[in-house]
Design a protein around this motif. Structure first.
Motif, PDB file in Angstrom:
ATOM      1  N   SER A  53       0.930  -1.322   0.089  1.00  0.00           N
ATOM      2  CA  SER A  53       0.351  -0.067   0.177  1.00  0.00           C
ATOM      3  C   SER A  53       1.092   1.774  -0.248  1.00  0.00           C
ATOM      4  CB  SER A  53      -1.047   0.488   1.478  1.00  0.00           C
ATOM      5  OG  SER A  53      -0.516   0.151   2.082  1.00  0.00           O
ATOM      6  N   GLY A  54       0.169   2.348   0.048  1.00  0.00           N
ATOM      7  CA  GLY A  54       0.580   3.452  -0.188  1.00  0.00           C
ATOM      8  C   GLY A  54       1.157   4.126  -1.386  1.00  0.00           C
ATOM      9  N   GLY A  55       1.522   3.349  -2.533  1.00  0.00           N
ATOM     10  CA  GLY A  55       1.294   4.064  -3.836  1.00  0.00           C
ATOM     11  C   GLY A  55       0.836   5.136  -4.529  1.00  0.00           C
ATOM     12  N   GLY A  56       1.205   5.756  -4.931  1.00  0.00           N
ATOM     13  CA  GLY A  56      -0.249   7.262  -5.287  1.00  0.00           C
ATOM     14  C   GLY A  56       0.895   8.283  -6.498  1.00  0.00           C
ATOM     15  N   SER A  57       0.381   9.349  -6.492  1.00  0.00           N
ATOM     16  CA  SER A  57       0.904  10.380  -8.199  1.00  0.00           C
ATOM     17  C   SER A  57       1.515  11.098  -6.625  1.00  0.00           C
ATOM     18  CB  SER A  57      -0.716  10.620  -8.702  1.00  0.00           C
ATOM     19  OG  SER A  57      -0.822   9.697  -9.534  1.00  0.00           O
ATOM     20  N   VAL A  58       2.284  11.378  -7.186  1.00  0.00           N
ATOM     21  CA  VAL A  58       3.679  12.989  -6.562  1.00  0.00           C
ATOM     22  C   VAL A  58       4.268  13.654  -8.064  1.00  0.00           C
ATOM     23  CG1 VAL A  58       3.455  11.681  -4.736  1.00  0.00           C
ATOM     24  CG2 VAL A  58       5.465  11.485  -5.996  1.00  0.00           C
ATOM     25  N   GLN A  59       4.423  14.591  -7.709  1.00  0.00           N
ATOM     26  CA  GLN A  59       5.829  15.221  -8.269  1.00  0.00           C
ATOM     27  C   GLN A  59       6.508  15.277  -8.365  1.00  0.00           C
ATOM     28  OE1 GLN A  59       3.800  19.860  -8.149  1.00  0.00           O
ATOM     29  NE2 GLN A  59       2.964  19.267  -9.635  1.00  0.00           N
ATOM     30  N   ALA A  60       8.165  15.364  -9.340  1.00  0.00           N
ATOM     31  CA  ALA A  60       8.835  15.673  -8.876  1.00  0.00           C
ATOM     32  C   ALA A  60       9.546  16.224  -8.346  1.00  0.00           C
ATOM     33  CB  ALA A  60      10.056  16.252 -10.031  1.00  0.00           C
ATOM     34  N   GLY A  61      10.651  15.403  -7.240  1.00  0.00           N
ATOM     35  CA  GLY A  61      10.467  16.318  -6.175  1.00  0.00           C
ATOM     36  C   GLY A  61      10.174  15.143  -4.540  1.00  0.00           C
TER      37      GLY A  61
ATOM     38  N   ARG B 105      10.662  -3.255  -8.515  1.00  0.00           N
ATOM     39  CA  ARG B 105      10.139  -2.366  -9.462  1.00  0.00           C
ATOM     40  C   ARG B 105       9.422  -2.594 -10.758  1.00  0.00           C
ATOM     41  NH1 ARG B 105      12.605   3.305  -8.919  1.00  0.00           N
ATOM     42  NH2 ARG B 105      14.366   2.745 -10.242  1.00  0.00           N
ATOM     43  N   GLN B 106       8.593  -2.448 -11.264  1.00  0.00           N
ATOM     44  CA  GLN B 106       8.674  -2.717 -12.550  1.00  0.00           C
ATOM     45  C   GLN B 106       7.949  -1.772 -13.712  1.00  0.00           C
ATOM     46  OE1 GLN B 106       6.556  -6.670 -14.088  1.00  0.00           O
ATOM     47  NE2 GLN B 106       7.952  -6.750 -15.893  1.00  0.00           N
ATOM     48  N   ALA B 107       8.433  -0.992 -15.108  1.00  0.00           N
ATOM     49  CA  ALA B 107       8.142  -0.107 -15.484  1.00  0.00           C
ATOM     50  C   ALA B 107       7.482  -0.820 -16.619  1.00  0.00           C
ATOM     51  CB  ALA B 107       8.882   1.126 -16.020  1.00  0.00           C
ATOM     52  N   PRO B 108       6.292  -0.544 -17.485  1.00  0.00           N
ATOM     53  CA  PRO B 108       6.072  -0.637 -18.753  1.00  0.00           C
ATOM     54  C   PRO B 108       7.393  -1.197 -19.776  1.00  0.00           C
ATOM     55  CG  PRO B 108       4.405   0.744 -18.048  1.00  0.00           C
ATOM     56  CD  PRO B 108       5.840   1.400 -16.871  1.00  0.00           C
ATOM     57  N   GLY B 109       7.012  -2.028 -19.785  1.00  0.00           N
ATOM     58  CA  GLY B 109       7.918  -2.764 -21.591  1.00  0.00           C
ATOM     59  C   GLY B 109       9.570  -2.822 -20.977  1.00  0.00           C
ATOM     60  N   LYS B 110       9.306  -2.454 -19.245  1.00  0.00           N
ATOM     61  CA  LYS B 110      10.691  -3.714 -18.757  1.00  0.00           C
ATOM     62  C   LYS B 110      10.375  -4.319 -17.680  1.00  0.00           C
ATOM     63  CE  LYS B 110      12.776   1.876 -19.128  1.00  0.00           C
ATOM     64  NZ  LYS B 110      13.353   2.808 -18.489  1.00  0.00           N
TER      65      LYS B 110
ATOM     66  N   PRO C 267      10.418  11.292 -12.687  1.00  0.00           N
ATOM     67  CA  PRO C 267       9.350  10.956 -13.125  1.00  0.00           C
ATOM     68  C   PRO C 267      10.065   9.533 -13.661  1.00  0.00           C
ATOM     69  CG  PRO C 267      10.275  13.270 -13.649  1.00  0.00           C
ATOM     70  CD  PRO C 267      11.388  12.932 -12.515  1.00  0.00           C
ATOM     71  N   GLU C 268      11.426   9.489 -13.340  1.00  0.00           N
ATOM     72  CA  GLU C 268      12.205   7.699 -13.761  1.00  0.00           C
ATOM     73  C   GLU C 268      11.788   6.699 -12.923  1.00  0.00           C
ATOM     74  OE1 GLU C 268      14.063  10.692 -14.090  1.00  0.00           O
ATOM     75  OE2 GLU C 268      15.900  10.577 -13.474  1.00  0.00           O
ATOM     76  N   ASP C 269      11.759   6.987 -11.616  1.00  0.00           N
ATOM     77  CA  ASP C 269      10.714   6.090 -10.671  1.00  0.00           C
ATOM     78  C   ASP C 269       9.420   5.788 -11.156  1.00  0.00           C
ATOM     79  OD1 ASP C 269      12.038   8.307  -8.629  1.00  0.00           O
ATOM     80  OD2 ASP C 269      13.444   6.559  -9.594  1.00  0.00           O
ATOM     81  N   THR C 270       8.786   6.124 -11.925  1.00  0.00           N
ATOM     82  CA  THR C 270       7.338   5.428 -12.003  1.00  0.00           C
ATOM     83  C   THR C 270       7.193   4.777 -12.440  1.00  0.00           C
ATOM     84  OG1 THR C 270       6.948   7.968 -12.908  1.00  0.00           O
ATOM     85  CG2 THR C 270       5.534   6.140 -13.577  1.00  0.00           C
ATOM     86  N   ALA C 271       6.785   3.561 -11.995  1.00  0.00           N
ATOM     87  CA  ALA C 271       6.878   2.098 -12.292  1.00  0.00           C
ATOM     88  C   ALA C 271       5.455   1.973 -11.233  1.00  0.00           C
ATOM     89  CB  ALA C 271       7.985   1.543 -11.245  1.00  0.00           C
ATOM     90  N   MET C 272       5.488   0.562 -11.142  1.00  0.00           N
ATOM     91  CA  MET C 272       4.411  -0.888 -10.267  1.00  0.00           C
ATOM     92  C   MET C 272       5.336  -1.105  -9.291  1.00  0.00           C
ATOM     93  SD  MET C 272       1.706  -1.467  -9.251  1.00  0.00           S
ATOM     94  CE  MET C 272       0.314  -1.829 -10.892  1.00  0.00           C
TER      95      MET C 272
ATOM     96  N   GLY D  72       1.285  -5.333  -5.905  1.00  0.00           N
ATOM     97  CA  GLY D  72       1.983  -4.113  -6.625  1.00  0.00           C
ATOM     98  C   GLY D  72       0.942  -3.319  -5.755  1.00  0.00           C
ATOM     99  N   THR D  73       1.695  -2.100  -6.268  1.00  0.00           N
ATOM    100  CA  THR D  73       0.839  -0.680  -5.836  1.00  0.00           C
ATOM    101  C   THR D  73       2.145   0.441  -7.206  1.00  0.00           C
ATOM    102  OG1 THR D  73       0.492   1.050  -4.165  1.00  0.00           O
ATOM    103  CG2 THR D  73       2.994   0.308  -3.778  1.00  0.00           C
ATOM    104  N   GLN D  74       1.189   1.419  -7.513  1.00  0.00           N
ATOM    105  CA  GLN D  74       1.230   1.597  -8.997  1.00  0.00           C
ATOM    106  C   GLN D  74       1.969   3.409  -8.198  1.00  0.00           C
ATOM    107  OE1 GLN D  74       1.781   1.469 -12.396  1.00  0.00           O
ATOM    108  NE2 GLN D  74       2.516   3.753 -11.887  1.00  0.00           N
ATOM    109  N   VAL D  75       3.439   3.731  -8.773  1.00  0.00           N
ATOM    110  CA  VAL D  75       3.505   4.522  -8.618  1.00  0.00           C
ATOM    111  C   VAL D  75       4.261   5.761  -9.298  1.00  0.00           C
ATOM    112  CG1 VAL D  75       6.174   6.039  -7.540  1.00  0.00           C
ATOM    113  CG2 VAL D  75       5.403   4.123  -6.207  1.00  0.00           C
ATOM    114  N   THR D  76       3.100   6.828  -9.460  1.00  0.00           N
ATOM    115  CA  THR D  76       3.436   7.677 -10.766  1.00  0.00           C
ATOM    116  C   THR D  76       3.878   9.268 -10.452  1.00  0.00           C
ATOM    117  OG1 THR D  76       1.607   7.279 -11.845  1.00  0.00           O
ATOM    118  CG2 THR D  76       2.561   9.149 -12.494  1.00  0.00           C
TER     119      THR D  76
END
Length: 126
Positions: free
Chosen positions: A7-15, A38-43, A88-93, A119-123
């Motif tokens: 738990s604890g994922g979500g959307s945040v701004q850089a920094g 973590r796993q980003a799309p296509g990676k 932004p490059e930390d964005t992943a499940m 998994g929990t999504q971090v954007t």
């Protein structure tokens, strides 16, 4: 069988910061490694941080060292990933995992981990 739930994922701004929580059904004993991946799309899924049974210090991927901290509450069978200075490059499940294999102390690849959360999504936006 060991059940884990993130738990604890979500959307945040850089920094910004987020703290991920992994609740494990069962004691930490007998699990030589507890990890965050973590796993980003296509990676491929990649290791982010590992906690080891005993006094060995945790290890971190170079991309997150100095920004992320892994910790645990052994009594509650919970472990955390504090993520600061997000990019932004930390964005992943993000997935938490536990290993029953002592080779996890040598290798941090996903195949050395037996039990996984869903998994929990971090954007992270620019």
């Amino acid at each position: 069988q060991v059940d884990l739930m993130e738990s604890g994922g979500g959307s945040v701004q850089a920094g910004g910061s987020l703290r991920l929580t992994c609740r494990m059904a069962g004691a930490f004993a007998g699990r030589p490694c507890l990890g965050w991946f973590r796993q980003a799309p296509g990676k491929e899924r990649e290791n982010v941080a590992v906690l080891y049974e005993g006094d060995a210090p945790p290890t971190y991927a170079a991309s997150v060292a100095g920004r992320f901290i892994i910790s645990r509450d052994s009594i509650a069978s919970i472990f955390y990933l504090q993520m600061d200075s997000l990019k932004p490059e930390d964005t992943a499940m993000y997935f938490c995992a536990a290993s029953a294999q002592y080779m996890c102390r040598v290798y941090s690849t996903p195949d050395y981990y037996n039990f996984w959360g869903h998994g929990t999504q971090v954007t992270v936006s620019p």
